[in-house]
Design an enzyme around this catalytic site. Structure first.
Site, short mmCIF file in Angstrom:
data_model
loop_
_atom_site.label_atom_id
_atom_site.label_comp_id
_atom_site.label_asym_id
_atom_site.label_seq_id
_atom_site.Cartn_x
_atom_site.Cartn_y
_atom_site.Cartn_z
CG HIS A 167 -6.57 0.31 -1.76
ND1 HIS A 167 -6.73 -0.45 -0.62
CD2 HIS A 167 -7.62 -0.05 -2.56
CE1 HIS A 167 -7.81 -1.21 -0.72
NE2 HIS A 167 -8.37 -0.99 -1.88
CG HIS A 172 -4.49 0.05 3.86
ND1 HIS A 172 -3.83 -0.97 3.21
CD2 HIS A 172 -5.36 0.57 2.96
CE1 HIS A 172 -4.28 -1.07 1.96
NE2 HIS A 172 -5.22 -0.13 1.79
CB CYS A 194 -0.98 -0.02 1.18
SG CYS A 194 -0.21 0.10 2.82
#
Length: 340
Positions: free
Chosen positions: A316, A304, A256
């Site tokens: 993402h 994240h 990520c």
């Protein structure tokens, strides 16, 4: 990582639960022995366990990225310090040679009593000139000796500093290896659990993981706040479909934070490697004011990160098995939004 599938109301879980209900009703109607609610719960628990393991693996991945970045920085610092030490050692060696030559000349010139040398000299004027030069050489000798002492003390301090950096580097390498083992253990357990699902459940989970949601609207017409953000978003869009690879920051695969770092690098902007550090790479804005190119951080620990793409969506790298894709911005709890 995978926890957002439980938060999205139209995601895989709701469809899977409906399918279980339909199959159970059909089995009962035909008098078969159903795999009814008693067997559905363990399957749901298994999927939840997989999601939880993916989330834990992502946290460990970001810890790995941080430790790896620290180790890289330390390696660079150690290399630069060792180069400086080598240059300083060469200078000290030259100073020692020069001082040795001066000391030899002084010894040879001063080895005879000056008054006797004057008496024996064929040219007293020449002797006096040389004696004056010798005094100047002696003073210069003392200055050079002081310089040498200072250089040697400085070299000793630098060597001690490098020793400390090398010890810190070794600790960082150990941390990298520890986090790597944690990630691999979590992912291996997640794969083991996935393999324990019935074939149809595993296939449905795999489809959901690899395609994302098909019902998402287009990213809309929202405009990025500047050319840099627009270029970063264009780079992120070019990565759609690339695989999630933990610890990777492109171009063939991404985790990520690696996707965000790589995307902004294509726009000429350097960002930190971890999602936690990326949170502080710009100014905070409310989620309601998010613009394309903004960074959206998730969970309280910012473990994240995605890039806002407009119209309530982010791009993402979700988790292993899922490619870079669009997902709803509220797929999991948002902790902050950063405008780079």
């Amino acid at each position: 990582m995978g926890s957002h599938r439980r938060l999205v109301p139209s995601g895989f879980d709701r469809g899977a639960s409906a399918a279980v209900c339909v199959l159970s009703a059909a089995a009962a109607a035909f008098g078969a022995v159903p795999a009814g609610p008693a067997s559905a719960a363990p399957t749901d628990d298994t999927r939840a366990d997989v999601d939880r393991l993916y989330e834990q693996a992502e946290r460990a991945t970001e810890a790995y990225n941080e430790a790896d970045e620290r180790a890289d920085a330390l390696r660079e610092q150690v290399g630069s310090a060792q180069d400086r030490i080598a240059r300083k050692q060469e200078r000290i060696n030259r100073m020692r040679e020069a001082l040795g030559a001066l000391a030899g000349a002084q010894y040879r010139s001063g080895g005879i009593e000056p008054s006797l040398t004057l008496l024996l000299s064929k040219d007293p004027e020449d002797y006096l000139d040389r004696a004056a030069a010798l005094d100047r050489i002696s003073a210069h000798h003392a200055e050079e000796l002081d310089d040498l002492r200072r250089a040697m003390r400085d070299l000793a301090r630098q060597r001690a500093g490098v020793t400390g950096k090398l010890e810190e580097l070794e600790r960082s390498r150990t941390a990298v290896a520890r986090h790597k083992r944690t990630v691999e253990r979590k992912l291996a357990r997640a794969r083991q659990l996935l393999n324990s699902l019935p074939d149809d459940e595993r296939a449905a989970y795999d489809r959901a993981s690899r395609t994302g949601r098909a019902d998402l609207p287009g990213p809309g017409t929202a405009v990025a706040p500047d050319d840099r953000a627009a270029a970063a978003l264009a780079a992120a869009r070019s990565a759609l479909g690339k695989p999630y690879v933990w610890g990777a920051n492109g171009p063939g695969g991404f985790d990520c934070s690696g996707l965000v770092q790589w995307s902004y690098a294509q726009a000429g902007t350097g960002l930190p490697r971890t999602s936690q550090a990326q949170r502080h790479a710009g100014r905070q804005v409310p989620l309601s004011e998010a613009r394309p190119g903004d960074l959206v951080l998730y969970r309280d620990d910012a473990s994240h990160v995605g890039m806002y793409a407009g119209n309530g969506q982010v791009i993402h790298a979700p988790y292993p098995g899922a490619p870079v894709r669009y997902d709803p911005v509220d797929m999991m709890p948002v902790s902050s939004v950063t405008r780079v």
